[in-house]
Every structure is written in structure tokens, then in C-alpha cells.
Design an enzyme around this catalytic site. Structure first.
Site, short mmCIF file in Angstrom:
data_model
loop_
_atom_site.label_atom_id
_atom_site.label_comp_id
_atom_site.label_asym_id
_atom_site.label_seq_id
_atom_site.Cartn_x
_atom_site.Cartn_y
_atom_site.Cartn_z
N THR A 125 0.82 -1.21 0.00
CA THR A 125 0.00 0.00 0.00
C THR A 125 0.86 1.26 0.00
O THR A 125 1.98 1.26 0.53
CB THR A 125 -0.90 0.00 1.25
OG1 THR A 125 -1.51 1.27 1.39
CG2 THR A 125 -0.12 -0.29 2.53
N ASP A 126 0.30 2.34 -0.53
CA ASP A 126 1.00 3.63 -0.49
C ASP A 126 1.12 4.15 0.95
O ASP A 126 1.91 5.06 1.22
CB ASP A 126 0.31 4.67 -1.38
CG ASP A 126 -1.14 4.96 -1.00
OD1 ASP A 126 -1.66 4.34 -0.04
OD2 ASP A 126 -1.77 5.81 -1.68
N GLU A 127 0.33 3.56 1.87
CA GLU A 127 0.37 4.06 3.26
C GLU A 127 1.72 3.82 3.93
O GLU A 127 2.00 4.41 4.97
CB GLU A 127 -0.75 3.42 4.10
CG GLU A 127 -2.12 3.84 3.62
CD GLU A 127 -3.22 3.67 4.65
OE1 GLU A 127 -2.92 3.52 5.84
OE2 GLU A 127 -4.39 3.69 4.24
N TYR A 153 -1.73 -0.31 11.20
CA TYR A 153 -1.94 -1.00 9.92
C TYR A 153 -0.77 -0.74 8.98
O TYR A 153 -0.14 -1.68 8.46
CB TYR A 153 -3.25 -0.53 9.26
CG TYR A 153 -3.31 -0.84 7.78
CD1 TYR A 153 -3.42 -2.15 7.32
CD2 TYR A 153 -3.21 0.18 6.82
CE1 TYR A 153 -3.45 -2.44 5.96
CE2 TYR A 153 -3.24 -0.11 5.46
CZ TYR A 153 -3.35 -1.41 5.03
OH TYR A 153 -3.36 -1.70 3.69
N LYS A 157 2.14 -3.30 7.40
CA LYS A 157 2.37 -3.51 5.97
C LYS A 157 3.83 -3.18 5.61
O LYS A 157 4.45 -3.86 4.79
CB LYS A 157 1.42 -2.64 5.14
CG LYS A 157 -0.05 -3.02 5.23
CD LYS A 157 -0.37 -4.40 4.65
CE LYS A 157 -0.28 -4.45 3.14
NZ LYS A 157 -0.71 -5.79 2.63
P1 NAD Z 1 -10.11 -6.83 2.64
O1 NAD Z 1 -10.07 -6.54 4.10
O2 NAD Z 1 -11.33 -6.50 1.86
O3 NAD Z 1 -9.83 -8.39 2.42
C1 NAD Z 1 -8.85 -9.09 3.12
C2 NAD Z 1 -9.09 -10.59 2.91
O4 NAD Z 1 -8.03 -11.28 3.59
C3 NAD Z 1 -10.41 -11.09 3.51
O5 NAD Z 1 -11.04 -11.96 2.60
C4 NAD Z 1 -9.98 -11.84 4.75
O6 NAD Z 1 -10.85 -12.92 5.10
C5 NAD Z 1 -8.60 -12.33 4.35
N1 NAD Z 1 -7.72 -12.59 5.51
C6 NAD Z 1 -7.51 -11.78 6.58
N2 NAD Z 1 -6.67 -12.36 7.44
C7 NAD Z 1 -6.32 -13.56 6.89
C8 NAD Z 1 -5.46 -14.61 7.30
N3 NAD Z 1 -4.79 -14.57 8.47
N4 NAD Z 1 -5.33 -15.69 6.49
C9 NAD Z 1 -6.01 -15.76 5.32
N5 NAD Z 1 -6.85 -14.81 4.90
C10 NAD Z 1 -7.00 -13.71 5.67
O7 NAD Z 1 -8.83 -6.12 2.05
P2 NAD Z 1 -8.63 -5.41 0.60
O8 NAD Z 1 -9.09 -4.02 0.69
O9 NAD Z 1 -9.14 -6.31 -0.44
O10 NAD Z 1 -7.04 -5.38 0.55
C11 NAD Z 1 -6.30 -6.47 -0.01
C12 NAD Z 1 -4.82 -6.15 0.08
O11 NAD Z 1 -4.56 -4.97 -0.66
C13 NAD Z 1 -4.34 -5.88 1.50
O12 NAD Z 1 -3.07 -6.47 1.63
C14 NAD Z 1 -4.24 -4.37 1.59
O13 NAD Z 1 -3.22 -4.00 2.48
C15 NAD Z 1 -3.88 -4.01 0.15
N6 NAD Z 1 -4.31 -2.69 -0.34
C16 NAD Z 1 -5.63 -2.30 -0.20
C17 NAD Z 1 -6.03 -1.08 -0.75
C18 NAD Z 1 -7.47 -0.61 -0.68
O14 NAD Z 1 -7.76 0.52 -1.08
N7 NAD Z 1 -8.41 -1.43 -0.21
C19 NAD Z 1 -5.10 -0.26 -1.41
C20 NAD Z 1 -3.77 -0.69 -1.50
C21 NAD Z 1 -3.39 -1.91 -0.97
O1 DAU Z 2 -4.14 4.05 0.44
C1 DAU Z 2 -4.39 2.68 0.45
C2 DAU Z 2 -5.19 2.30 1.67
O2 DAU Z 2 -6.51 2.79 1.46
C3 DAU Z 2 -5.21 0.80 1.94
O3 DAU Z 2 -3.91 0.38 2.26
C4 DAU Z 2 -6.17 0.45 3.09
O4 DAU Z 2 -6.26 -0.95 3.24
C5 DAU Z 2 -7.53 1.01 2.74
O5 DAU Z 2 -8.44 0.75 3.81
C6 DAU Z 2 -7.45 2.51 2.48
O6 DAU Z 2 -7.11 3.23 3.70
P1 DAU Z 2 -7.82 4.62 4.09
O7 DAU Z 2 -7.68 4.81 5.53
O8 DAU Z 2 -7.39 5.71 3.17
O9 DAU Z 2 -9.35 4.24 3.66
P2 DAU Z 2 -10.75 4.50 4.39
O10 DAU Z 2 -11.81 4.12 3.41
O11 DAU Z 2 -10.81 3.90 5.74
O12 DAU Z 2 -10.77 6.07 4.56
C7 DAU Z 2 -10.61 6.95 3.45
C8 DAU Z 2 -10.65 8.37 3.98
O13 DAU Z 2 -11.97 8.66 4.45
C9 DAU Z 2 -9.73 8.61 5.17
O14 DAU Z 2 -9.19 9.90 5.07
C10 DAU Z 2 -10.65 8.52 6.38
C11 DAU Z 2 -11.97 9.02 5.83
N1 DAU Z 2 -13.19 8.43 6.44
C12 DAU Z 2 -13.29 7.07 6.49
C13 DAU Z 2 -14.40 6.46 7.05
C14 DAU Z 2 -14.51 4.97 7.13
C15 DAU Z 2 -14.23 9.23 6.89
O15 DAU Z 2 -14.15 10.48 6.80
N2 DAU Z 2 -15.33 8.65 7.43
C16 DAU Z 2 -15.46 7.29 7.54
O16 DAU Z 2 -16.51 6.83 8.09
#
Ligand code: NAD
Ligand code: DAU
Length: 339
Positions: A125-127, A153, A157
Site C-alpha cells: 500500500t502507499d500508506e 496498519y 504492511k
Molecule cells: P479486505 O479486508 O477486503 O480483504 C482481506 C481478505 O483477507 C479477507 O477476505 C480476509 O478474510 C482475508 N484474511 C484476513 N486475514 C487472513 C489470514 N490470516 N489468512 C487468510 N486470509 C486472511 O482487504 P482489501 O481491501 O481487499 O485489501 C487487499 C490487500 O490490498 C491488502 O493487503 C491491503 O493492504 C492491500 N491494499 C488495499 C487497498 C485498498 O484501497 N483497499 C489499497 C492498497 C493496498
Molecule cells: O491508500 C491505500 C489504503 O486505502 C489501503 O492500504 C487500506 O487498506 C484502505 O483501507 C485505504 O485506507 P484509508 O484509511 O485511506 O481508507 P478508508 O476508506 O478507511 O478512509 C478513506 C478516507 O476517508 C480517510 O481519510 C478517512 C476518511 N473516512 C473514512 C471512514 C470509514 C471518513 O471520513 N469517514 C469514515 O466513516
């Protein structure tokens, strides 16, 4: 080839499996997922019976189970999506983030080493780069930006990323890492900003915006992320990190207002609530490397992607209503009850 996809019952992993089975029908895809609160088998319902697909309920920290699965499947590649992924949950309870995100990644890589140095891709992730100031729009995250994390988190990562690079240097494991910006699209769990706002709007519930809603995220349609990972897996340089993002920065409040207007609701639903602890201000990816080396560019514009996403949530109410009818209610009360 045979590809093990971990975390495939989650948001991005699920979208990746649908993409991969269409793009490479000759491949065998094995999904391994613990089915935590974030994993939904209904996401995979339409592919469950495919002869070249297998689902296996398994924890990536379960060394014995993982080795058994590798023995059975003899995979050519592993793509690790499995993670605890929600920043707010990591602030409440960091432990499981360290366990799954760091230890789980090392267990998978040990299995890769023990089974003939299997190709390993880490979805990061970019985080891991921390945040950028709001008043410096000229600054972007490159692959050279130092790791500087804010939340449990992102720290977990970053820990995993460092381990992946260590396994490359120390053991020669053929690895790559992608660091992507915020994704949006179908099957996104409704605890995250965009699906939460869509679901609350549709239920005429308050829309909780953290702080003043000025924090900026760089949004990418999930299918574009899937294509980037596929390219890196097949053509990326081993040992390299690739940033993935499409120069689509938006303030949270702007996103929320777009959703409100698209659904014909009133802005009165918007409720400003206590800010997230340690809230990152701005994320912005410089995707030059993946563009120049692999020719990747995002294909879906935000205006089209958000329309498609909203339409998907309208057409798939059963998918998200089932989620928000259960344990999610306790989570919601705990996180937003007196915020
Ligand atoms: P998500 O939370 O929707 O899904 C995570 C999945 O992993 C779930 O199906 C969960 O059951 C499974 N899981 C959790 N713990 C586990 C374990 N111990 N063993 C096996 N399975 C397990 O997450 P997402 O948003 O789909 O993110 C997927 C990946 O992409 C993550 O690694 C996250 O860090 C990365 N990522 C997410 C975003 C985003 O915007 N959502 C952006 C950049 C990177
Ligand atoms: O940048 C990549 C990341 O993006 C991934 O690595 C993470 O897994 C993914 O969850 C996401 O993280 P963020 O914290 O950016 O996403 P989130 O949807 O939780 O929040 C997006 C923005 O919105 C953040 O600035 C917090 C704000 N927010 C979020 C929620 C849930 C609100 O203002 N209200 C809310 O209820």
C-alpha cells in the site's frame, strides 16, 4: 500456471480472481482465505464451480496447513492479498494486524522457499510512505520515498514489505511488491469510505466525515489495480517495488458530496465527527516507473468508475445488506456510536 491467491474472498483479491479467470482461462487459481469478518464467499459464488478454481479456508499464519496446500498444488506463483486492511480497526486493536500482515507473510514466503523458490508477489500500500502535506501539490510518493508509517496498519504492511525485500536479498526468493493507492469498486466492504457512504445514503443514515473532510486520497478503480498486479507478476523485474496509482486525488468531502448528489439525497446527511487518530493528510502516487517499464496506465476515469460502483451497490443490495445486518452493527455502534 497454478496461482495461489490469498485473501481472495476480500475486496481486491475477489476482484482479482474474477479478472484473472477471465484474462487467463488456462491458469489454475487456488484461493486461500481465512474468511475473517472481511471475507465473503458470496463474492466468489459465480466461480466456485469452475474446474480450474479451488477455494480453501485457511489462515496464512497456519504453517502446517500452508505447507500441505503447497504440497498438493505445487504452485508457480503466490499473490498475497490476505491482510487485516482497515486503519480504524488497527487503531483499536493492533495485535491481529502484526500477526496476519507480518507473520502470515513470512509463513507464505517460507513455503515458497521450501517448494522450489516459488514466485511471490506482495500486495502492499502507499500508506507505507506516510503522508504528504496538503499545501504541497507538487509532492508525490515515488518508490524512493522513505518508509514513514502512521498507523499500526501501515506499520504492519511496511514490516511485511521489508521482510519481502529481505527474503529476496538473503535467500534469492523471486519477489515483487506493488504499493497502490486507495481502490474503489464492486465487493468493497462497507466499513471503508466509499461503500459506507453509499450504503448509509441508501438507508438515509448520517454520513460520518472525519475531521473537516479535507484529507486527500488518490482513488483507483479496482480493476486497474488488478491489471497492474497481473503485469507485475508476468513482466515485473524481480526484487523491485512498483507504485500503482492514477493521479486522481480528491478530498474526502468531495467524494461524499458526489455520492450524495448521484443518489439524489440531501447534503444534510453529512455529519462531521471526531477525527481519526494520526489521520494521514494526503496520499498521492507517482506511477512513472510502472508506466515506463510495463506500459501500465489506468483505464477507468473516476467519473465512470464511481457511476459503475454506485450502480453495482444498487444492483447488489443483497450482498452488502447481508453484511451490515450481522456483527457489523456492533462494530458500527462501537466506532461511530458516540463519536
Ligand atoms: P479486505 O479486508 O477486503 O480483504 C482481506 C481478505 O483477507 C479477507 O477476505 C480476509 O478474510 C482475508 N484474511 C484476513 N486475514 C487472513 C489470514 N490470516 N489468512 C487468510 N486470509 C486472511 O482487504 P482489501 O481491501 O481487499 O485489501 C487487499 C490487500 O490490498 C491488502 O493487503 C491491503 O493492504 C492491500 N491494499 C488495499 C487497498 C485498498 O484501497 N483497499 C489499497 C492498497 C493496498
Ligand atoms: O491508500 C491505500 C489504503 O486505502 C489501503 O492500504 C487500506 O487498506 C484502505 O483501507 C485505504 O485506507 P484509508 O484509511 O485511506 O481508507 P478508508 O476508506 O478507511 O478512509 C478513506 C478516507 O476517508 C480517510 O481519510 C478517512 C476518511 N473516512 C473514512 C471512514 C470509514 C471518513 O471520513 N469517514 C469514515 O466513516
Amino acid at each position: 500456471m497454478t496461482v495461489i491467491v490469498t485473501g481472495g474472498a476480500g475486496f481486491i483479491g475477489g476482484n482479482f480472481i474474477h479478472y484473472h479467470l477471465k484474462a487467463h482461462p488456462g491458469d489454475r487459481v487456488v484461493c486461500l482465505d481465512k474468511l475473517t469478518y472481511a471475507g465473503n464467499l458470496s463474492t466468489l459464488a459465480s466461480v466456485m464451480e469452475y474446474p480450474n478454481f479451488r477455494f480453501c479456508k485457511l489462515d496464512i499464519c497456519d504453517r502446517e496447513g500452508i505447507n500441505r496446500l503447497f504440497d498438493e498444488e505445487q504452485p508457480d506463483a503466490v499473490i498475497n492479498f490476505a491482510a487485516e486492511s482497515h486503519v480504524d480497526r488497527s487503531i483499536e486493536d493492533p495485535g491481529v494486524f502484526l500477526q496476519t500482515n507480518i507473520i502470515g507473510t513470512s509463513v507464505l514466503m517460507d513455503a515458497c522457499r521450501a517448494h522450489g523458490n516459488v514466485r511471490f508477489h506482495q500486495v502492499s500500500t502507499d500508506e507505507v510512505y506516510g503522508d504528504l502535506p496538503l499545501d504541497r501539490p507538487d509532492l508525490f510518493f515515488t518508490e524512493e520515498t522513505p518508509i514513514h508509517t502512521s498507523s499500526p496498519y501501515s506499520s504492519s504492511k511496511a514490516g511485511a514489505d521489508l521482510l519481502v525485500l529481505a527474503y529476496y536479498r538473503t535467500y534469492g526468493l523471486p519477489v515483487t511488491i506493488s504499493r497502490c493507492s486507495n481502490n474503489y469498486g464492486p465487493y468493497h466492504f462497507p466499513e471503508k469510505l466509499i461503500p459506507l457512504m453509499i450504503a448509509n445514503c441508501l438507508n438515509d443514515k448520517p454520513l460520518p466525515v472525519y475531521g473537516e473532510g479535507k484529507n486527500v486520497r488518490d482513488w483507483l478503480y479496482v480493476e486497474d489495480h488488478c491489471k497492474a498486479i497481473d503485469l507485475i507478476l508476468r513482466k515485473g523485474r524481480i526484487g523491485e517495488v512498483y507504485n500503482v496509482g492514477g493521479h486522481n486525488e480528491m478530498a474526502n468531502i468531495e467524494i461524499v458530496k458526489r455520492i450524495v448528489h448521484a443518489l439524489g439525497k440531501s447534503e444534510d446527511l453529512i455529519t462531521y465527527v471526531t477525527d481519526r487518530k494520526g489521520h494521514d493528510l494526503r496520499y498521492a502516487i507517482d506511477p512513472t516507473k510502472i508506466h515506463k517499464e510495463l506500459g501500465w496506465l489506468p483505464e477507468t476515469k473516476f467519473t465512470d468508475g464511481i457511476q459503475k460502483t454506485i450502480a453495482w451497490y444498487l444492483e447488489h443490495r443483497d450482498w452488502w445488506e447481508e453484511i451490515i445486518s450481522g456483527e457489523y452493527q456492533n462494530y458500527y455502534q462501537k466506532m461511530y456510536g458516540d463519536r
